[in-house]
Scaffold this active site. Structure first.
Site, mmCIF file in Angstrom:
data_model
loop_
_atom_site.group_PDB
_atom_site.id
_atom_site.type_symbol
_atom_site.label_atom_id
_atom_site.label_comp_id
_atom_site.label_asym_id
_atom_site.label_seq_id
_atom_site.Cartn_x
_atom_site.Cartn_y
_atom_site.Cartn_z
ATOM 1 N N PRO A 209 16.871 -79.043 -6.720
ATOM 2 C CA PRO A 209 18.089 -78.417 -7.233
ATOM 3 C C PRO A 209 19.319 -79.208 -6.811
ATOM 4 C CG PRO A 209 16.633 -76.780 -6.309
ATOM 5 C CD PRO A 209 16.054 -78.107 -5.948
ATOM 6 N N GLU A 210 20.284 -79.277 -7.695
ATOM 7 C CA GLU A 210 21.497 -80.042 -7.419
ATOM 8 C C GLU A 210 22.626 -79.099 -7.024
ATOM 9 O OE1 GLU A 210 22.301 -83.014 -10.392
ATOM 10 O OE2 GLU A 210 20.177 -83.320 -10.808
#
Length: 283
Positions: free
Chosen positions: A2-3
């Site tokens: 996840p960013e």
């Protein structure tokens, strides 16, 4: 992984239930995730109040009234869900426990926060709040791309002598915190810059344009509720939906969205990661 937008979406989803609440009971259901859990983690958390819930790069940080900070990293498939929230923003009933519910936080306001991670690439740690920024996971991270210290002059200075591709430079967490593969691809497309171009060869004008574009790409994703991997969930259990708005990421062979461009989106591999771009309008 996840960013930044996904992690910020999770933080915002947890905020109403966690910030200001105390851990009434904490269940740690295995000895480790990516690394072993801190010694006596459940005991150290029980009774502590979350004074601030913040984010640094791709980490959620819960500052506690006991002088410690709980660091949470989602890893590849980690998700945090909320149930029993007295504010009525989430489902009221606590769901049945699942196989990969590795840590369960029961709060004194009736909410339950569950950390589920099938692949166990996530992580948790307890840090001394006063020196948290010196933790090995946080010490060398660059400025936040949505913060005031990330500006045109800073980015130009960081890129001017780098012979690596601009894509690789923007992914370097020592230069910019939290940027990942998806949003670098999207930012470079909006800026009209090829991911192949050497960082040092990007003109000053285009570097200046990149700063607000990076901010806008991230802000759009946060507003849309995150995106990233198919396993990503918001704190209320719903999928993020910004993935339906990508201009290049995952669109290999599809027509370019740029008005008047007749090109198609290509995919290349850079440093083991897929880069998506339009060879016709990104130079």
């Amino acid at each position: 992984m996840p960013e930044l937008p996904e992690v910020e979406t999770v933080r915002r989803g947890l905020l109403p239930s966690m910030e200001g609440a105390r851990f009434a009971h904490v269940a740690v259901n295995r000895p480790d995730l990516r690394w072993p859990f801190p010694e006596r983690m459940a005991e150290r958390l029980t009774g502590a109040q979350v004074t601030t819930l913040r984010r640094r790069s791709k980490y959620v940080l819960a500052d506690l009234d006991r002088g410690e900070t709980l660091l949470i990293h989602l890893g590849m498939s980690g998700r945090m869900t909320v149930s029993g929230d007295p504010l009525g923003q989430f489902v009221h009933d606590h769901p049945q426990a699942e196989k990969h519910d590795h840590v369960v936080f029961d709060l004194d306001n009736g909410a339950r926060v569950t950390f589920n991670d099938p692949r166990r690439f996530g992580a948790m740690d307890l840090l001394d709040t006063a020196t948290a920024d010196q933790h090995p996971l946080l010490a060398s991270i660059g400025p936040e791309p949505l913060g005031n210290t990330f500006d045109e002059a800073y980015l130009a200075e960081q890129l001017k002598n780098r012979n690596t591709p601009i894509k690789s430079a923007l992914l370097d967490q020592k230069i910019i915190a939290g940027l990942g593969n998806i949003y670098v691809c999207e930012a470079l497309f909006r800026a009209g810059v090829s991911p192949r171009r050497k960082a040092a060869n990007v003109s000053a004008k285009r570097v200046a344009e990149l700063v607000p574009i990076i901010r806008k790409v991230l802000s759009d994703a946060i507003d849309a509720g995150g995106s990233s991997l198919r396993d990503f969930r918001q704190a209320d259990g719903e999928l993020g939906y910004f993935q339906h708005s990508f201009d290049v990421y995952g669109r290999e062979g599809a027509p370019c969205h740029t008005q008047g461009c007749t090109g198609t989106i290509a995919r290349i591999t850079q440093s083991g990661r897929s880069s998506f771009y339009c060879p016709q309008c990104q130079r």
